[in-house]
Structures are given as structure tokens and as C-alpha cells.
Design a protein around this motif. Structure first.
Motif, short mmCIF file in Angstrom:
data_model
loop_
_atom_site.label_atom_id
_atom_site.label_comp_id
_atom_site.label_asym_id
_atom_site.label_seq_id
_atom_site.Cartn_x
_atom_site.Cartn_y
_atom_site.Cartn_z
N TYR A 28 0.82 -1.21 0.00
CA TYR A 28 0.00 0.00 0.00
C TYR A 28 0.86 1.26 0.00
O TYR A 28 0.40 2.34 -0.34
CB TYR A 28 -0.93 0.00 1.22
CG TYR A 28 -2.09 0.96 1.09
CD1 TYR A 28 -3.26 0.57 0.44
CD2 TYR A 28 -2.02 2.26 1.60
CE1 TYR A 28 -4.33 1.46 0.31
CE2 TYR A 28 -3.08 3.14 1.47
CZ TYR A 28 -4.23 2.74 0.82
OH TYR A 28 -5.29 3.62 0.68
N LEU A 30 3.13 1.97 2.80
CA LEU A 30 3.53 2.38 4.13
C LEU A 30 5.02 2.13 4.35
O LEU A 30 5.58 1.16 3.82
CB LEU A 30 2.73 1.64 5.20
CG LEU A 30 1.47 2.36 5.73
CD1 LEU A 30 0.42 2.47 4.62
CD2 LEU A 30 0.88 1.64 6.94
N GLU A 54 -9.38 3.32 3.82
CA GLU A 54 -8.34 3.99 3.05
C GLU A 54 -7.95 5.32 3.66
O GLU A 54 -6.79 5.74 3.57
CB GLU A 54 -8.83 4.20 1.61
CG GLU A 54 -8.93 2.91 0.80
CD GLU A 54 -9.29 3.18 -0.64
OE1 GLU A 54 -9.50 4.36 -1.00
OE2 GLU A 54 -9.36 2.21 -1.43
N ARG A 55 -8.89 5.99 4.30
CA ARG A 55 -8.60 7.28 4.93
C ARG A 55 -7.51 7.13 5.99
O ARG A 55 -6.57 7.92 6.04
CB ARG A 55 -9.87 7.86 5.55
CG ARG A 55 -9.66 9.16 6.31
CD ARG A 55 -11.00 9.78 6.67
NE ARG A 55 -10.82 10.88 7.59
CZ ARG A 55 -11.21 10.87 8.86
NH1 ARG A 55 -11.79 9.79 9.35
NH2 ARG A 55 -11.04 11.91 9.65
N LEU A 57 -5.33 4.58 6.31
CA LEU A 57 -4.08 4.12 5.71
C LEU A 57 -3.37 5.24 4.96
O LEU A 57 -2.14 5.37 5.03
CB LEU A 57 -4.37 2.95 4.77
CG LEU A 57 -4.79 1.62 5.44
CD1 LEU A 57 -5.25 0.62 4.39
CD2 LEU A 57 -3.63 1.05 6.25
N ASP A 58 -4.14 6.07 4.25
CA ASP A 58 -3.54 7.20 3.55
C ASP A 58 -2.91 8.19 4.53
O ASP A 58 -1.83 8.74 4.28
CB ASP A 58 -4.58 7.92 2.69
CG ASP A 58 -4.99 7.12 1.46
OD1 ASP A 58 -4.23 6.19 1.09
OD2 ASP A 58 -6.05 7.40 0.88
N ALA A 59 -3.60 8.41 5.66
CA ALA A 59 -3.07 9.33 6.66
C ALA A 59 -1.77 8.80 7.25
O ALA A 59 -0.81 9.55 7.45
CB ALA A 59 -4.11 9.55 7.77
N LYS A 61 0.30 6.80 5.74
CA LYS A 61 1.31 6.83 4.68
C LYS A 61 1.93 8.23 4.54
O LYS A 61 3.11 8.37 4.28
CB LYS A 61 0.67 6.39 3.36
CG LYS A 61 1.64 6.27 2.21
CD LYS A 61 1.04 5.51 1.03
CE LYS A 61 -0.15 6.21 0.45
NZ LYS A 61 -0.65 5.55 -0.79
N GLU A 62 1.09 9.26 4.74
CA GLU A 62 1.56 10.64 4.57
C GLU A 62 2.17 11.22 5.85
O GLU A 62 2.81 12.26 5.81
CB GLU A 62 0.39 11.51 4.11
CG GLU A 62 -0.16 11.12 2.75
CD GLU A 62 -1.49 11.78 2.43
OE1 GLU A 62 -1.91 12.63 3.25
OE2 GLU A 62 -2.08 11.47 1.40
N CYS A 91 -7.62 7.89 13.26
CA CYS A 91 -7.51 9.19 12.59
C CYS A 91 -7.60 10.33 13.61
O CYS A 91 -6.90 11.34 13.48
CB CYS A 91 -8.61 9.34 11.54
SG CYS A 91 -8.36 8.33 10.06
#
Length: 264
Positions: A28, A30, A54-55, A57-59, A61-62, A91
Motif C-alpha cells: 500500500y 507504508l 483507506e482514509r 491508511l492514507d493518513a 502513509k503521509e 484518525c
């Protein structure tokens, strides 16, 4: 597979073997260190890969790597028993961490208090059949009561309770307000920056009579020495914001337009 993805980083070799979800995290995008910490949480059973949307995981990752690891460590140490949406909760923890960094309050600790008495709380939940849903912003008990039929309570059934001591939780508030009548729900507002309550809560009863009884019995009630609660009927905010009003319109013209819309 785990050893090949570890890259020699001690942080990615925690607890030896990886779960099958570890590679999903790597794929993904990470960071290996973050993926390893998240995989550790998976193995302890506090979270499943399917729980993360996804929200979240995206957070992750960034997020800066060290910050993400710190957030996951805090998440791992949290009491998640009553957290229904763990992805949203994570989150929220990330948002709180970012705010703490922004305001240079890194010395603050989240959840510094002892929290509610878990045995008492468990007994209340078992007795009442209610649920407790914990987020980073509030702790919500109930709503609706088990086997409830009909519409939810109307205006005048909710009370505002202020001046709640920071160390007080629903395990003490629920028995107090139950004496006044059947509770629909109780929402204790939480400060995600400190993990303590914000000093106020909203309690909705199934009847107006119970809400009035709560005001009568519990307003100025000494819940602690030199700590009196403030309880009153909750008044909904009826303020309406209207934008894009032409500057050419006079106050009289605006009032006339509203009167046309509100006339019976």
C-alpha cells in the motif's frame, strides 16, 4: 518475507514473524517501520487489517515516520474495548498528535487520568443492556434503550450538565442521573488533547418529567467536595446563518422575505 522487507531496521523486526497483512501494508506504500508497528497491533488482536479504511491508511502513509510510530504506540496502549470505529479513532489520534506538535505541547500526555472504574462500568452495561461508544471527542452511553419502540425523545428531554470534575466518568454519572428517570443516552464530551473530559455532558431522558427531575435534584449537587454540578434543560441552538444577501437589500426587505417563508 519479513526479513527481506526489514531492510536491517530494528524497528521493523519487532516480534519476529509478520502476519500476512504486513505485505499488504508494504504494498500500500507504508514505511516498513510503520507497517511493522501496525503489524504488531494486528498480532495483539487490538486491530484487524479489515478495520482500517483507506482514509486511515492514507493518513499513516503521509504522516512523518516517527510521528506515525508514536501514534500507533499510543493507539496500542489505549483502551479500545468500547471503540466501535477503530479506523476513525486512529484518525482522531493522528489529528490530536498533529495539533500537539503544532502548538508545541509535546510534554502533554494523552489519557493521563485513571479513567472510569472498568468493573463498575461493565456492571452498568450488563445491567442496562446499553452500549458505550468511545471516540476521541466523546464517550456516548446508550441511545436508544434496549427494546425501545417509537420516536426518540423530543424537546425538553435533554439536560446540560456542566462543572464536571476532570476525573469523573460515566461510571459515576450514570447512577446519579438514573435516579431521576430512564436515560435515553449520556454523552460525556472529551478533550482529545488531554484525554480528560471537557467538564460537561449532555443527558437525554425518555421523558420531560425525568429531565425536570434531574434539574431539580442535581443542579448545585456536590459530586465532590467543593465541586457542585450545574444542571439545566438544554436549549437547542436556533440561530440560522444566511449568506450571499445582496447589499442592496434593506433590513425591512430581508425581514419581509423571511416573514413570507415562516408564515403559517
Amino acid at each position: 518475507m519479513a526479513e527481506g522487507n526489514g531492510g536491517g531496521d530494528p524497528g521493523s523486526q519487532v516480534d519476529g514473524e509478520r502476519t500476512e497483512d504486513y505485505q499488504k501494508l508494504i504494498n500500500y506504500g507504508l514505511n516498513e517501520k510503520v507497517a511493522a508497528k501496525l503489524d504488531e497491533i494486528y498480532k495483539q488482536g487490538k486491530l484487524r487489517h479489515e478495520d482500517l479504511d483507506e482514509r486511515a491508511l492514507d493518513a499513516l502513509k503521509e504522516f512523518p515516520v516517527e510521528g506515525a510510530v508514536t501514534v500507533l504506540k499510543q493507539f496500542l496502549e489505549s483502551n479500545l474495548e468500547h471503540v466501535s470505529n477503530k479506523s476513525a479513532y486512529l484518525c482522531g489520534v493522528m489529528k490530536t498528535y498533529r495539533q500537539r506538535k503544532q502548538y508545541n505541547t509535546d510534554s502533554m500526555t494523552v489519557n493521563p487520568g485513571k479513567g472510569p472504574d472498568e468493573d463498575n462500568l461493565k456492571a452498568i452495561l450488563e445491567r442496562s443492556g446499553y452500549t458505550l461508544d468511545v471516540t476521541t471527542g466523546q464517550r456516548k452511553y446508550g441511545g436508544p434503550p434496549p427494546n425501545w419502540e417509537g420516536p426518540p425523545p423530543g424537546p425538553g428531554c435533554e439536560v446540560f450538565c456542566g462543572k464536571i470534575p476532570k476525573e469523573l466518568y460515566e461510571d459515576e454519572l450514570i447512577p446519579l442521573f438514573e435516579k431521576c428517570g430512564e436515560i435515553w443516552d449520556l454523552r460525556l464530551m472529551m478533550d482529545p488533547m488531554t484525554g480528560q473530559n471537557r467538564g460537561y455532558a449532555f443527558i437525554t431522558f425518555t421523558t420531560r418529567a425525568a429531565a425536570n427531575e434531574a434539574v431539580s435534584k442535581l443542579d448545585n449537587y456536590n459530586v465532590r467536595e467543593n465541586a457542585a454540578l450545574k444542571v439545566n434543560i438544554s436549549i437547542p441552538n436556533l440561530r440560522l446563518f444566511v449568506g450571499n444577501i445582496p447589499k442592496s437589500k434593506s433590513k425591512e426587505e430581508i425581514m419581509e422575505e423571511f416573514s413570507k417563508r415562516t408564515a403559517e
